[in-house]
Design an enzyme around this catalytic site. Structure first.
Site, PDB file in Angstrom:
ATOM      1  N   SER A   1     -25.726  -7.649 -19.602  1.00  0.00           N
ATOM      2  CA  SER A   1     -25.700  -8.487 -20.806  1.00  0.00           C
ATOM      3  C   SER A   1     -24.898  -7.888 -21.954  1.00  0.00           C
ATOM      4  O   SER A   1     -24.536  -8.603 -22.889  1.00  0.00           O
ATOM      5  CB  SER A   1     -27.124  -8.774 -21.282  1.00  0.00           C
ATOM      6  OG  SER A   1     -27.733  -7.616 -21.798  1.00  0.00           O
TER       7      SER A   1
ATOM      8  N   LYS B   1     -29.301  -5.237 -27.743  1.00  0.00           N
ATOM      9  CA  LYS B   1     -28.394  -6.301 -28.158  1.00  0.00           C
ATOM     10  C   LYS B   1     -27.615  -5.832 -29.386  1.00  0.00           C
ATOM     11  O   LYS B   1     -27.886  -4.786 -29.971  1.00  0.00           O
ATOM     12  CB  LYS B   1     -29.155  -7.588 -28.502  1.00  0.00           C
ATOM     13  CG  LYS B   1     -30.044  -8.133 -27.392  1.00  0.00           C
ATOM     14  CD  LYS B   1     -29.253  -8.618 -26.192  1.00  0.00           C
ATOM     15  CE  LYS B   1     -30.182  -9.105 -25.080  1.00  0.00           C
ATOM     16  NZ  LYS B   1     -29.437  -9.407 -23.842  1.00  0.00           N
TER      17      LYS B   1
END
Length: 255
Positions: free
Chosen positions: A69, A140
């Protein structure tokens, strides 16, 4: 004159017994249960492990990247070193920071049940970078901070923050900034986060309809990813992106 030396037998009972002192000295250095090189080596390994766990808990934690990701910035199986002191002394996450956070109550409703012993063992292994992180831990990039107006997308398909379009050079090649349109204002004390591999990242966009709207509370941030520590061929510091340099403060742009 009698000059012959007079020889007498020593009284051994009067001589100090040093054998006990030697044994006592040895026992003072090492308890009986630690005698032997293997036991002392085991103790040294245990002390090193405790030191590393304390270091990982309070200062710097290895974090195993479990998915793609965050590609191309971070690859699967990379170990990044997370600086847990980055936001401890008044500093706050900035746009562009790569952070590790606990997603409980934002990305997941509650921590999944787990056997207490298994939780401790897995937690220790994860803290040393030997196992995947907990299911509630995420990594993230911060895209919006408290007060920011974040929109996707502008007429050229770029992300827009506080009225300023952002060129995100770190996004995975070929990925658009987002295939999901959104227009949000980040509440104070929270963050809007996205993965660099936008088509493979489950991030704030996927939780827009959940309680909290996909926002991550600042006090759930564990630390900032500062370095790639493993594998050796990828040793490098994660440089601060300049993508958000021209973004005005909240309220400074239109919209």
């Amino acid at each position: 004159m009698d000059t012959e030396a007079q020889h007498t037998e020593r009284d051994l009972s009067a001589e100090p017994d040093t054998s006990g002192e030697a044994a006592g000295s040895r026992s003072a250095r090492f308890p009986a249960w630690l005698e032997g090189p293997w036991r002392r080596a085991g103790l040294l390994v245990l002390l090193c492990a405790v030191f590393l766990l304390l270091l990982s808990t309070y200062v710097m934690q290895p974090f195993l990247i479990p998915s793609g990701s965050m590609e191309p910035t971070l690859q699967v199986e990379d170990r990044v070193l997370v600086n847990k002191l980055a936001y401890r002394f008044g500093a706050v996450p900035r746009r562009g920071d790569v952070i590790v956070f606990d997603g409980t109550d934002s990305f997941v409703r509650e921590k999944p049940p787990q056997n207490p012993v298994a939780r401790v063992v897995h937690g220790a292994a994860a803290a040393l970078g030997l196992a995947a992180p907990a299911d509630t831990d995420y990594i993230k990039r911060v895209v919006g901070v408290g007060g920011d107006h974040v929109v996707c997308c502008d007429k050229r398909g770029r992300l827009e923050v506080n009225g300023r379009s952002v060129d995100e050079a770190y996004v995975y090649p070929g990925n658009p900034p987002s295939q999901v349109p959104f227009d949000i204002v980040v509440p104070d004390g929270t963050l809007w986060v996205m993965g660099d591999h936008r088509s493979r990242s489950s991030d704030s966009r996927d939780h827009l309809g959940d309680p909290g709207g996909g926002m991550v509370p600042v006090d759930h941030v564990i630390g900032r990813a500062g370095w790639i520590g493993w594998p050796p061929g990828r040793w490098t510091a994660l440089s601060q992106t300049t993508a958000f340099t021209r973004v005005p403060p909240p309220g400074g742009g239109h919209g």
